[in-house]
Enzyme design. Structure first.
Site, PDB file in Angstrom:
ATOM      1  N   GLY A 194       0.812  -1.207   0.000  1.00 39.66           N
ATOM      2  CA  GLY A 194       0.000   0.000   0.000  1.00 39.66           C
ATOM      3  C   GLY A 194       0.848   1.259   0.000  1.00 39.66           C
ATOM      4  O   GLY A 194       1.935   1.299  -0.570  1.00 39.66           O
ATOM      5  N   LEU A 195       0.338   2.297   0.665  1.00 42.50           N
ATOM      6  CA  LEU A 195       0.999   3.602   0.750  1.00 42.50           C
ATOM      7  C   LEU A 195       1.243   4.202  -0.631  1.00 42.50           C
ATOM      8  O   LEU A 195       2.281   4.813  -0.888  1.00 42.50           O
ATOM      9  CB  LEU A 195       2.324   3.498   1.526  1.00 42.50           C
ATOM     10  CG  LEU A 195       2.213   3.069   2.997  1.00 42.50           C
ATOM     11  CD1 LEU A 195       3.602   2.938   3.610  1.00 42.50           C
ATOM     12  CD2 LEU A 195       1.366   4.040   3.792  1.00 42.50           C
ATOM     13  N   CYS A 196       0.273   4.017  -1.526  1.00 39.76           N
ATOM     14  CA  CYS A 196       0.398   4.594  -2.873  1.00 39.76           C
ATOM     15  C   CYS A 196      -0.909   5.274  -3.289  1.00 39.76           C
ATOM     16  O   CYS A 196      -1.339   5.163  -4.432  1.00 39.76           O
ATOM     17  CB  CYS A 196       0.828   3.542  -3.886  1.00 39.76           C
ATOM     18  SG  CYS A 196      -0.065   1.979  -3.810  1.00 39.76           S
ATOM     19  N   GLY A 197      -1.547   5.923  -2.332  1.00 45.63           N
ATOM     20  CA  GLY A 197      -2.757   6.680  -2.628  1.00 45.63           C
ATOM     21  C   GLY A 197      -3.916   5.786  -3.027  1.00 45.63           C
ATOM     22  O   GLY A 197      -4.121   4.704  -2.457  1.00 45.63           O
ATOM     23  N   PHE A 230      -4.241   4.196  -5.789  1.00 50.58           N
ATOM     24  CA  PHE A 230      -3.784   3.330  -6.880  1.00 50.58           C
ATOM     25  C   PHE A 230      -4.519   1.988  -6.894  1.00 50.58           C
ATOM     26  O   PHE A 230      -5.072   1.573  -7.919  1.00 50.58           O
ATOM     27  CB  PHE A 230      -2.270   3.111  -6.741  1.00 50.58           C
ATOM     28  CG  PHE A 230      -1.668   2.221  -7.794  1.00 50.58           C
ATOM     29  CD1 PHE A 230      -1.279   2.747  -9.019  1.00 50.58           C
ATOM     30  CD2 PHE A 230      -1.485   0.869  -7.568  1.00 50.58           C
ATOM     31  CE1 PHE A 230      -0.718   1.936  -9.990  1.00 50.58           C
ATOM     32  CE2 PHE A 230      -0.929   0.050  -8.532  1.00 50.58           C
ATOM     33  CZ  PHE A 230      -0.542   0.587  -9.748  1.00 50.58           C
TER      34      PHE A 230
END
Length: 291
Positions: A86-89, A91
């Site tokens: 994760g940690l990709c908005g 996406f």
């Protein structure tokens, strides 16, 4: 107003978070360069091959090209291409939402979701849309060592099921990489092969000369083109993931910097107020002794 100890604790916490997000941004930037090089080199070849594939499909009979067979849509496979982390908005959420939209648009069909990427796998693994027997059970692990051979084996499994009549339509749902800040959500029909749109200016039938013969084209070129198209979608998603994470970590670092400024300002105000109170107490005590 919070006391000085609480503010110092928050400053330390936010500063640690900023260091982590800045480091993650640098890691994503390094990975993005490699992934971007891979997709930019692959895309022109894959797009031209897909154009040739569509033209070939329009020239061949359905009996000669099993991958262009148009059937009543009763069984649909959605290949949901997300990331493992994760940690990709938004996406991953965009892909998952689009897969659910396709499911909602086909209420009478038997739908399965083949997940490329752990985020999609975690969402659909315990639902009725989890892929049945015969599909790669660990397709979501492909990013551990991304290569054409592994992507080709997954694509071949899907193509075999379509050719055998176990699937009527296959969609690829993924994020297409444009640049580090822009990823465009794509819903692409993988099977059956979509014929090229007829031009209004040209109505004459093009006569193709096949070399080698049609049988070899069907057995060799068309499957290879489909596998290349499948691999391109995964490379697009892989590059888009690193771009989205780099952008998200850049924004998180900026937000942490702004928060640190506000916290330090609050800390200085609280510290000055505390010093002022101490001075007042000393003066009051001195006055009491003198009095």
């Amino acid at each position: 107003m919070a006391n000085l100890k609480e503010i110092r604790s928050r400053i330390t916490s936010v500063n640690s978070t900023r260091q982590i997000t800045a480091a993650m941004k640098m890691v994503s930037a390094a990975k993005l360069r490699r992934a971007q090089d891979a997709i930019t080199q692959m895309r022109p070849y894959a797009e031209k091959l897909q154009e040739i594939l569509q033209n070939l499909s329009s020239a061949l009979d359905v009996s000669e090209n099993p991958y262009a067979a148009q059937r009543e849509v009763k069984r649909i496979l959605i290949v949901s291409i997300t990331s493992n982390r994760g940690l990709c908005g938004a996406f991953n959420n965009n892909v998952i939402k689009q897969a659910k939209t396709i499911i909602a648009q086909n209420p009478g069909a038997r739908i399965q979701v083949l997940s490329i990427g752990k985020k999609s796998f975690d969402v659909f693994k315990k639902t009725d849309y989890a892929p049945g027997v015969g599909y790669p059970t660990e397709a979501y692990k492909i990013y551990e060592d991304l290569n054409f051979a592994d992507a080709s084996s997954i694509a071949e499994c899907v193509m075999d099921k379509f050719e055998a009549g176990k699937l009527d339509k296959v969609y690829l749902v993924y994020n297409s990489f444009r640049n580090a800040a822009i990823q465009i959500l794509e819903t692409e029909q993988f099977l059956p092969i979509v014929p090229p749109e007829a031009s209004s200016e040209s109505t004459s039938q093009i006569d193709y000369i096949f070399e080698p013969n049609k049988e070899e084209i069907v057995t060799e070129l068309i499957p290879k083109s489909l596998k290349t198209q499948f691999y391109k979608a995964i490379l697009d998603s892989n590059a888009g993931e690193h771009g989205a994470r780099m952008t998200a970590m850049h924004k998180a670092t900026d937000n942490a910097t702004d928060m640190l400024k506000d916290l330090k300002l609050t800390y200085n105000k609280a510290r000055q107020a505390s010093i002022t109170n101490e001075i007042l107490e000393i003066v009051a005590g001195a006055e009491a002794l003198n009095g």
